[in-house]
Design an enzyme around this catalytic site. Structure first.
Site, PDB file in Angstrom:
ATOM      1  N   SER A  17     -13.518 -49.524  48.651  1.00 56.59           N
ATOM      2  CA  SER A  17     -15.222 -50.159  49.007  1.00 56.59           C
ATOM      3  C   SER A  17     -15.338 -52.023  49.381  1.00 56.59           C
ATOM      4  O   SER A  17     -13.698 -51.803  48.735  1.00 56.59           O
ATOM      5  CB  SER A  17     -15.487 -50.082  47.357  1.00 56.59           C
ATOM      6  OG  SER A  17     -16.940 -50.994  46.812  1.00 56.59           O
ATOM      7  N   TYR A  33     -19.929 -52.559  54.157  1.00 52.21           N
ATOM      8  CA  TYR A  33     -21.187 -52.830  53.975  1.00 52.21           C
ATOM      9  C   TYR A  33     -21.905 -53.644  54.607  1.00 52.21           C
ATOM     10  O   TYR A  33     -20.411 -54.586  55.355  1.00 52.21           O
ATOM     11  CB  TYR A  33     -21.132 -53.510  52.112  1.00 52.21           C
ATOM     12  CG  TYR A  33     -22.129 -52.658  51.471  1.00 52.21           C
ATOM     13  CD1 TYR A  33     -22.995 -51.785  50.626  1.00 52.21           C
ATOM     14  CD2 TYR A  33     -20.883 -53.102  50.110  1.00 52.21           C
ATOM     15  CE1 TYR A  33     -23.145 -51.057  50.300  1.00 52.21           C
ATOM     16  CE2 TYR A  33     -21.365 -52.683  49.074  1.00 52.21           C
ATOM     17  CZ  TYR A  33     -22.424 -50.702  49.215  1.00 52.21           C
ATOM     18  OH  TYR A  33     -22.830 -50.097  47.870  1.00 52.21           O
ATOM     19  N   THR A  42     -21.872 -47.780  54.881  1.00 48.59           N
ATOM     20  CA  THR A  42     -23.412 -48.334  54.019  1.00 48.59           C
ATOM     21  C   THR A  42     -23.933 -48.239  53.927  1.00 48.59           C
ATOM     22  O   THR A  42     -24.538 -49.557  54.381  1.00 48.59           O
ATOM     23  CB  THR A  42     -22.432 -47.733  52.928  1.00 48.59           C
ATOM     24  OG1 THR A  42     -21.098 -47.208  51.737  1.00 48.59           O
ATOM     25  CG2 THR A  42     -23.203 -47.806  50.916  1.00 48.59           C
ATOM     26  N   LYS A  98     -23.066 -42.979  55.244  1.00 49.28           N
ATOM     27  CA  LYS A  98     -22.981 -43.095  53.733  1.00 49.28           C
ATOM     28  C   LYS A  98     -24.667 -43.380  53.506  1.00 49.28           C
ATOM     29  O   LYS A  98     -25.230 -44.791  54.172  1.00 49.28           O
ATOM     30  CB  LYS A  98     -22.220 -43.429  53.399  1.00 49.28           C
ATOM     31  CG  LYS A  98     -22.576 -43.270  51.405  1.00 49.28           C
ATOM     32  CD  LYS A  98     -21.283 -43.672  50.849  1.00 49.28           C
ATOM     33  CE  LYS A  98     -20.891 -43.326  49.348  1.00 49.28           C
ATOM     34  NZ  LYS A  98     -22.021 -45.157  48.674  1.00 49.28           N
ATOM     35  N   HIS A 156     -26.577 -42.878  45.702  1.00 53.57           N
ATOM     36  CA  HIS A 156     -26.072 -44.323  45.864  1.00 53.57           C
ATOM     37  C   HIS A 156     -25.741 -43.646  44.440  1.00 53.57           C
ATOM     38  O   HIS A 156     -25.839 -44.275  43.708  1.00 53.57           O
ATOM     39  CB  HIS A 156     -26.598 -45.428  45.778  1.00 53.57           C
ATOM     40  CG  HIS A 156     -25.646 -46.312  45.948  1.00 53.57           C
ATOM     41  ND1 HIS A 156     -25.022 -47.026  47.721  1.00 53.57           N
ATOM     42  CD2 HIS A 156     -24.574 -47.363  45.362  1.00 53.57           C
ATOM     43  CE1 HIS A 156     -24.212 -47.640  47.739  1.00 53.57           C
ATOM     44  NE2 HIS A 156     -23.977 -48.742  45.929  1.00 53.57           N
TER      45      HIS A 156
HETATM   46  C1  FNR Z   1     -20.732 -46.891  43.532  1.00 58.29           C
HETATM   47  N1  FNR Z   1     -20.890 -46.502  44.959  1.00 58.29           N
HETATM   48  C2  FNR Z   1     -21.099 -47.044  46.508  1.00 58.29           C
HETATM   49  N2  FNR Z   1     -21.277 -46.647  47.290  1.00 58.29           N
HETATM   50  C3  FNR Z   1     -20.799 -47.967  48.631  1.00 58.29           C
HETATM   51  O1  FNR Z   1     -20.532 -47.045  49.501  1.00 58.29           O
HETATM   52  N3  FNR Z   1     -19.937 -48.574  47.858  1.00 58.29           N
HETATM   53  C4  FNR Z   1     -19.711 -49.430  46.955  1.00 58.29           C
HETATM   54  O2  FNR Z   1     -19.423 -49.966  46.378  1.00 58.29           O
HETATM   55  C5  FNR Z   1     -20.050 -48.272  45.847  1.00 58.29           C
HETATM   56  N4  FNR Z   1     -20.369 -49.099  44.482  1.00 58.29           N
HETATM   57  C6  FNR Z   1     -20.143 -48.568  43.503  1.00 58.29           C
HETATM   58  C7  FNR Z   1     -19.796 -48.728  41.963  1.00 58.29           C
HETATM   59  C8  FNR Z   1     -20.266 -47.420  41.468  1.00 58.29           C
HETATM   60  C9  FNR Z   1     -20.062 -48.152  39.852  1.00 58.29           C
HETATM   61  C10 FNR Z   1     -21.057 -46.946  41.577  1.00 58.29           C
HETATM   62  C11 FNR Z   1     -20.884 -45.768  40.256  1.00 58.29           C
HETATM   63  C12 FNR Z   1     -21.541 -46.233  42.713  1.00 58.29           C
HETATM   64  C13 FNR Z   1     -21.867 -44.808  45.331  1.00 58.29           C
HETATM   65  C14 FNR Z   1     -20.896 -44.440  45.089  1.00 58.29           C
HETATM   66  O3  FNR Z   1     -20.018 -44.067  46.686  1.00 58.29           O
HETATM   67  C15 FNR Z   1     -21.261 -42.834  45.362  1.00 58.29           C
HETATM   68  O4  FNR Z   1     -22.168 -42.683  46.552  1.00 58.29           O
HETATM   69  C16 FNR Z   1     -22.069 -42.830  43.923  1.00 58.29           C
HETATM   70  O5  FNR Z   1     -21.726 -42.717  42.843  1.00 58.29           O
HETATM   71  C17 FNR Z   1     -21.960 -41.016  43.638  1.00 58.29           C
HETATM   72  O6  FNR Z   1     -22.436 -40.381  42.613  1.00 58.29           O
HETATM   73  P1  FNR Z   1     -22.233 -40.372  41.614  1.00 58.29           P
HETATM   74  O7  FNR Z   1     -21.133 -39.389  41.896  1.00 58.29           O
HETATM   75  O8  FNR Z   1     -21.294 -41.279  40.813  1.00 58.29           O
HETATM   76  O9  FNR Z   1     -22.876 -38.916  40.750  1.00 58.29           O
END
Ligand code: FNR
Length: 380
Positions: free
Chosen positions: A106, A129, A155, A251, A275
């Site tokens: 990330s 981002y 993203t 994404k 997300h």
């Molecule tokens: C995320 N997600 C996320 N996505 C991204 O592009 N950059 C990020 O920094 C983050 N940070 C983040 C933190 C936390 C704690 C979570 C749970 C999720 C989203 C992540 O990449 C992904 O899309 C989701 O977690 C998918 O859903 P599930 O598998 O957690 O249900």
């Protein structure tokens, strides 16, 4: 505690982490309806059981963006991973590399891209981002490329942060400074000193230069809101496409029209994602959105999916709905929080085992054969 499923890892993480961190991982936006549906819609997908088809040589490996992988999964980018386990991004990346699947770092990680790249025995993916400071974004991209990141995951579903009420209550975000002070005071894991326990600069390795003196993680979501750029449009992606020659994966796409736009700007892939239900509550679950997107752009783009995947069986379901690969978000982070690198390894082994069983009992031998023909019904 015997850990044999994501549910067990989640429970172990809940016991181990301070409340504000567990809630940050576990929670979603508003009433968490989309978060719930991501899981339940996927669990509702019925598969066709087939028998006597010689499934002795099942193979769950695949190739994504020209690279052979042991499983059709990657670890999703998850912010603050280094707060759930010491140097957490490095631990998760090592587990992924050993298993033969990509780890995606990330933008808002504790360990920076150089550290994680060095820790991993395989190339990593990097997630970006849209930050207001474009020159900084460009420098970060160049750093990621020089560190050896192979794919860029861009993203697009967070032009503004979602409203996450659990975070507001726990003090992770918003004006609840008292709750934040209590949360910080209670956060005393062994690695607290090297993440700065919120509130110290350099907590987030990649973005340390734009964090500002003493901002650290103080009101994390507030910081995201101030630094993310909501004015971005599809045409702004052209300079990223020019700058990044490797695979570019967009994404956070939930609509076929947006998936077509991603193909039009020359992306190589999309991640169908909401997300993990953390942005707009009330949007479709990924499982529901995926088939139409696969139909619209499956011949032009590599369609990946995430949100709600908790098992190898769920991976097979997502592939049956049209994905070529699946990102693991919370499932991997619960495992990391519970047991560090060993937990992520255990989770990936579990995913493989569950995939093999699901493939055998639906009568398919390889990932390429997993398609809608193994669905008992396709819910609209
Ligand atoms: C995320 N997600 C996320 N996505 C991204 O592009 N950059 C990020 O920094 C983050 N940070 C983040 C933190 C936390 C704690 C979570 C749970 C999720 C989203 C992540 O990449 C992904 O899309 C989701 O977690 C998918 O859903 P599930 O598998 O957690 O249900």
């Amino acid at each position: 505690m015997i850990v044999s499923s994501t549910t067990d890892f989640r429970e172990a993480a809940r016991r181990k982490l301070p409340r504000f961190l567990f809630d940050y991982i576990d929670g979603g936006a508003y009433a968490e309806r989309t978060l719930g549906r991501n899981v339940s819609d996927l669990a509702d997908i019925a598969l066709r059981q087939r028998v006597l088809k010689d499934v002795s040589a099942g193979d769950p490996s695949t190739t994504l963006f020209g690279v052979k992988q042991a499983l059709p999964v990657a670890l999703a980018p998850v912010g603050l991973t280094g707060m759930y386990a010491r140097r957490g991004e490095c631990q998760a990346a090592r587990a992924a590399a050993k298993k033969g699947v990509p780890f995606c770092l990330s933008t808002v990680s504790v360990c920076d891209v150089d550290e994680v790249s060095k820790a991993s025995s395989a190339p990593i993916w990097f997630q970006l981002y849209v930050l207001r400071d474009r020159a900084f974004m460009r420098d970060l991209l160049i750093r990621a490329r020089e560190a050896g990141a192979t794919a860029l995951v861009f993203t697009v579903d967070m032009p503004v942060p979602g409203a996450r009420y659990r975070d507001a209550h726990s003090g992770m975000s918003g004006p609840n400074a008292a709750a934040r002070r209590i949360a910080q005071a209670m956060f005393k894991p062994a690695w607290a000193w090297d993440v700065g326990v919120m509130g110290r600069p350099h907590t987030l390795g990649n973005v340390a230069p734009v964090l500002g003196e003493n901002s650290g993680l103080e009101d994390f979501m507030g910081w995201l809101g101030a630094n993310f750029d909501p004015s971005i449009q599809w045409k702004d992606l052209e300079w990223i496409r020019d700058l990044w020659k490797g695979p570019l994966i967009i994404k956070g796409v939930l609509d076929p029209e947006d998936a077509k736009a991603a193909a039009d700007i020359g992306a190589d892939g999309v991640v169908v994602s909401n997300h993990g239900g953390r942005q707009l509550d009330g949007v479709l679950s990924s499982a529901r959105a995926l088939p139409a997107i696969a139909d619209a752009v499956g011949d032009r783009l590599t369609v990946l999916a995430d949100s709600g995947v908790r098992s190898g069986l769920d991976v097979v379901r997502m592939l049956a709905l049209g994905a070529k690969g699946v990102l693991l978000g919370r499932a991997a982070v619960y495992a990391l929080a519970a047991r560090g690198e060993a937990g992520v390894t255990q989770l990936l082994d579990l995913i493989e085992k569950e995939m093999r069983v699901a493939m055998a009992l639906t009568g398919v031998r390889d990932v390429a054969s997993i398609d809608r023909s193994i669905l008992a019904e396709l819910k609209s």
